[in-house]
Scaffold this active site. Sequence first.
Site, PDB file in Angstrom:
ATOM      1  N   ASP A  29       0.835  -1.209   0.000  1.00 39.39           N
ATOM      2  CA  ASP A  29       0.000   0.000   0.000  1.00 39.39           C
ATOM      3  C   ASP A  29       0.871   1.261   0.000  1.00 39.39           C
ATOM      4  OD1 ASP A  29      -2.386   1.384  -0.019  1.00 39.39           O
ATOM      5  OD2 ASP A  29      -2.617   1.363   2.158  1.00 39.39           O
ATOM      6  N   GLY A  30       0.310   2.347  -0.522  1.00 32.16           N
ATOM      7  CA  GLY A  30       0.984   3.649  -0.432  1.00 32.16           C
ATOM      8  C   GLY A  30       1.587   4.163  -1.729  1.00 32.16           C
ATOM      9  N   ASN A  31       1.301   3.504  -2.847  1.00 30.94           N
ATOM     10  CA  ASN A  31       1.827   3.998  -4.132  1.00 30.94           C
ATOM     11  C   ASN A  31       1.338   5.418  -4.415  1.00 30.94           C
ATOM     12  OD1 ASN A  31       2.814   1.453  -4.445  1.00 30.94           O
ATOM     13  ND2 ASN A  31       1.463   0.855  -6.132  1.00 30.94           N
ATOM     14  N   GLY A  32       0.039   5.633  -4.180  1.00 29.22           N
ATOM     15  CA  GLY A  32      -0.569   6.937  -4.471  1.00 29.22           C
ATOM     16  C   GLY A  32       0.029   8.029  -3.601  1.00 29.22           C
ATOM     17  N   TRP A  34       2.885   8.019  -2.058  1.00 26.38           N
ATOM     18  CA  TRP A  34       4.290   8.185  -2.410  1.00 26.38           C
ATOM     19  C   TRP A  34       4.407   9.214  -3.540  1.00 26.38           C
ATOM     20  CZ3 TRP A  34       7.105   7.654  -6.884  1.00 26.38           C
ATOM     21  CH2 TRP A  34       8.492   7.558  -6.759  1.00 26.38           C
ATOM     22  N   HIS A  46       2.453   3.879  -8.933  1.00 20.98           N
ATOM     23  CA  HIS A  46       2.213   2.471  -9.292  1.00 20.98           C
ATOM     24  C   HIS A  46       3.400   1.899 -10.078  1.00 20.98           C
ATOM     25  CE1 HIS A  46      -1.677   2.733  -7.563  1.00 20.98           C
ATOM     26  NE2 HIS A  46      -2.208   3.499  -8.493  1.00 20.98           N
ATOM     27  N   GLU A  76     -12.299  -4.471  -4.366  1.00 23.15           N
ATOM     28  CA  GLU A  76     -12.844  -3.132  -4.084  1.00 23.15           C
ATOM     29  C   GLU A  76     -12.127  -2.041  -4.875  1.00 23.15           C
ATOM     30  OE1 GLU A  76     -12.130  -5.414  -1.571  1.00 23.15           O
ATOM     31  OE2 GLU A  76     -14.258  -5.956  -1.629  1.00 23.15           O
ATOM     32  N   LEU A 140      10.912 -20.256  -5.717  1.00 27.60           N
ATOM     33  CA  LEU A 140       9.985 -19.385  -4.978  1.00 27.60           C
ATOM     34  C   LEU A 140       8.592 -19.555  -5.566  1.00 27.60           C
ATOM     35  CD1 LEU A 140       9.530 -16.835  -3.028  1.00 27.60           C
ATOM     36  CD2 LEU A 140       9.780 -15.470  -5.094  1.00 27.60           C
ATOM     37  N   ARG A 203      -5.113  -1.900   9.055  1.00 31.27           N
ATOM     38  CA  ARG A 203      -6.282  -2.697   8.692  1.00 31.27           C
ATOM     39  C   ARG A 203      -5.896  -3.755   7.668  1.00 31.27           C
ATOM     40  NH1 ARG A 203      -8.041   2.703   6.870  1.00 31.27           N
ATOM     41  NH2 ARG A 203      -7.339   2.953   4.722  1.00 31.27           N
ATOM     42  N   GLU A 216       1.351 -13.490  12.002  1.00 26.31           N
ATOM     43  CA  GLU A 216       1.960 -12.347  12.702  1.00 26.31           C
ATOM     44  C   GLU A 216       1.899 -11.122  11.793  1.00 26.31           C
ATOM     45  OE1 GLU A 216       2.986 -12.456  15.847  1.00 26.31           O
ATOM     46  OE2 GLU A 216       2.457 -14.581  15.943  1.00 26.31           O
TER      47      GLU A 216
HETATM   48  C1  IPE Z   1      -5.309  -2.754  -0.222  1.00 26.83           C
HETATM   49  O1  IPE Z   1      -5.008  -1.411  -0.320  1.00 26.83           O
HETATM   50  C2  IPE Z   1      -5.316  -3.387  -1.589  1.00 26.83           C
HETATM   51  C3  IPE Z   1      -4.024  -3.551  -2.220  1.00 26.83           C
HETATM   52  C4  IPE Z   1      -2.869  -3.265  -1.678  1.00 26.83           C
HETATM   53  C5  IPE Z   1      -4.056  -4.112  -3.540  1.00 26.83           C
HETATM   54  P1  IPE Z   1      -6.144  -0.291  -0.463  1.00 26.83           P
HETATM   55  O2  IPE Z   1      -5.440   0.992  -0.658  1.00 26.83           O
HETATM   56  O3  IPE Z   1      -7.115  -0.686  -1.516  1.00 26.83           O
HETATM   57  O4  IPE Z   1      -6.871  -0.375   0.939  1.00 26.83           O
HETATM   58  P2  IPE Z   1      -7.731   0.701   1.706  1.00 26.83           P
HETATM   59  O5  IPE Z   1      -8.659   1.341   0.702  1.00 26.83           O
HETATM   60  O6  IPE Z   1      -6.774   1.704   2.285  1.00 26.83           O
HETATM   61  O7  IPE Z   1      -8.433  -0.063   2.790  1.00 26.83           O
HETATM   62  C1  IPE Z   2      -1.461   0.388  -3.437  1.00 26.01           C
HETATM   63  O1  IPE Z   2      -1.278   1.763  -3.377  1.00 26.01           O
HETATM   64  C2  IPE Z   2      -1.738  -0.096  -4.852  1.00 26.01           C
HETATM   65  C3  IPE Z   2      -3.114  -0.586  -5.048  1.00 26.01           C
HETATM   66  C4  IPE Z   2      -4.037  -0.652  -4.138  1.00 26.01           C
HETATM   67  C5  IPE Z   2      -3.439  -1.041  -6.369  1.00 26.01           C
HETATM   68  P1  IPE Z   2      -2.501   2.776  -3.322  1.00 26.01           P
HETATM   69  O2  IPE Z   2      -2.876   3.156  -4.718  1.00 26.01           O
HETATM   70  O3  IPE Z   2      -3.612   2.220  -2.507  1.00 26.01           O
HETATM   71  O4  IPE Z   2      -1.823   3.996  -2.596  1.00 26.01           O
HETATM   72  P2  IPE Z   2      -2.481   4.967  -1.525  1.00 26.01           P
HETATM   73  O5  IPE Z   2      -3.029   4.108  -0.416  1.00 26.01           O
HETATM   74  O6  IPE Z   2      -3.566   5.724  -2.222  1.00 26.01           O
HETATM   75  O7  IPE Z   2      -1.359   5.830  -1.063  1.00 26.01           O
HETATM   76 MG    MG Z   3      -4.087   2.401  -0.535  1.00 25.90          MG
END
Ligand code: IPE
Ligand code: IPE
Ligand code: MG
Length: 251
Positions: A29-32, A34, A46, A76, A140, A203, A216
């Site tokens: 998570d966190g690409n956006g 970043w 991404h 989702e 792997l 979460r 864990e």
């Molecule tokens: C979880 O991240 C899904 C993936 C990493 C693919 P999200 O960014 O979709 O989760 P929420 O919306 O913060 O719960």
């Molecule tokens: C995870 O990064 C990639 C996917 C869920 C596909 P996000 O796109 O959810 O990045 P944030 O959470 O908005 O920073």
């Molecule tokens: Mg996210």
Amino acid sequence: MIIISNCKNIKNDLFDKNELPQHLAIIMDGNGRWAEKKGLPRSVGHREGAKAVKRVIANCIHFNIPILTLFAFSTENWKRPKNEVMYLLKLFERVLSKEKANLIKDNIKINFIGRLNDLPDSLNEKMNELFESTKKNNKLILNIAINYGGRAEIIDALKAITIKIVEKKLNIEEINENTIRDNLYTHNLPDPDLLIRTAGEMRISNFMIWQIAYTELWVTPVFWPDFDKNNLIEAIKNFQKRVRKYGGKIQ
Ligand code: IPE
Ligand code: IPE
Ligand code: MG
């Protein structure tokens, strides 16, 4: 036995080679965020996230972690703007095409979990091609969770079990935990030992909700595109301090 990593900026970076997680799962998570932090479009996040995927695969091989499951796209995530969804699906396709030779060379067995039929045909073709051409590999096991939702997985398992009952191949009284496990997408895998979530959210976001009952958890504030070998070492070292009790063990 102890191994010493070649990271310079982690002090005391020793971990027990015999106590490694056998199945590591990651909510990437966190690409956006970043990208937004750098004033860049989310798509750049991404794209950089895809580089972090290559890095974590190489590190799992380096550390001899045998199973890695990566959450790439959730059931989702279709709720996002159409252009972001389209970008992600095209990115998956591009990365899979580009990495085919490396996956084969590195002896990686790739597998995809999720509602794959709802993904574009062109992406399904790539996934099938990679699955087929790596299925005998054994260094792997790499599971990519794509259009994956833990609830969708349980619904799909429930449907498969119901069909067996209707066809009188299974009695209701026989249903137990193994019945559920055997009908999940991950039926041939052990449950994850360690789940890492990057970007700080505390979460699960519908990831492997059955399988992580005794996994864990490790949440790091690091955004996925920045997740590196040091961050993985940090997670493993912390994992190795845990006492896994499964509800039973009294210290
Ligand atoms: C979880 O991240 C899904 C993936 C990493 C693919 P999200 O960014 O979709 O989760 P929420 O919306 O913060 O719960
Ligand atoms: C995870 O990064 C990639 C996917 C869920 C596909 P996000 O796109 O959810 O990045 P944030 O959470 O908005 O920073
Ligand atoms: Mg996210």
